[in-house]
Design a protein around this motif. Structure first.
Motif, mmCIF file in Angstrom:
data_model
loop_
_atom_site.group_PDB
_atom_site.id
_atom_site.type_symbol
_atom_site.label_atom_id
_atom_site.label_comp_id
_atom_site.label_asym_id
_atom_site.label_seq_id
_atom_site.Cartn_x
_atom_site.Cartn_y
_atom_site.Cartn_z
ATOM 1 N N CYS A 13 34.861 26.898 37.829
ATOM 2 C CA CYS A 13 35.138 27.832 38.924
ATOM 3 C C CYS A 13 36.366 27.369 39.700
ATOM 4 N N THR A 28 34.840 31.381 42.364
ATOM 5 C CA THR A 28 34.790 32.420 41.337
ATOM 6 C C THR A 28 35.056 31.815 39.964
ATOM 7 N N ARG A 33 34.686 36.703 39.104
ATOM 8 C CA ARG A 33 33.350 37.008 39.624
ATOM 9 C C ARG A 33 32.842 35.858 40.478
ATOM 10 N N LYS A 34 32.202 36.202 41.586
ATOM 11 C CA LYS A 34 31.661 35.183 42.470
ATOM 12 C C LYS A 34 30.553 34.439 41.743
#
Length: 75
Positions: A13, A28, A33-34
């Motif tokens: 991430c 993310t 995307r979180k």
């Protein structure tokens, strides 16, 4: 970039945002995307418990991380 353990799975991430009003950090994945949303005061414990590993730094990450650490010191 960091590797973070989320629900027992390691995911790569990046720190995408720091929300000062709530003290949250938004991480993310490569698709944007979180993945994880810890509070800034949880970050040191995640690092110490080796649930978050810094694997690649860049000027933007270093700047964001430095702001988070500075904010923690001021609190």
């Amino acid at each position: 970039w960091v590797e973070m353990e989320v629900e027992g799975v390691w995911q790569k991430c990046k720190l995408a945002a720091v929300i000062n009003s709530s003290g949250k950090l938004i991480f993310t994945n490569r698709e944007g995307r979180k993945v994880f949303e810890p509070k800034r005061d949880e970050l040191p414990a995640l690092i110490l418990k080796k649930r978050l590993l810094v694997i690649e730094t860049g000027s933007q990450f270093e700047s964001s991380l430095q702001k988070v650490i500075q904010s923690l010191r001021n609190d």
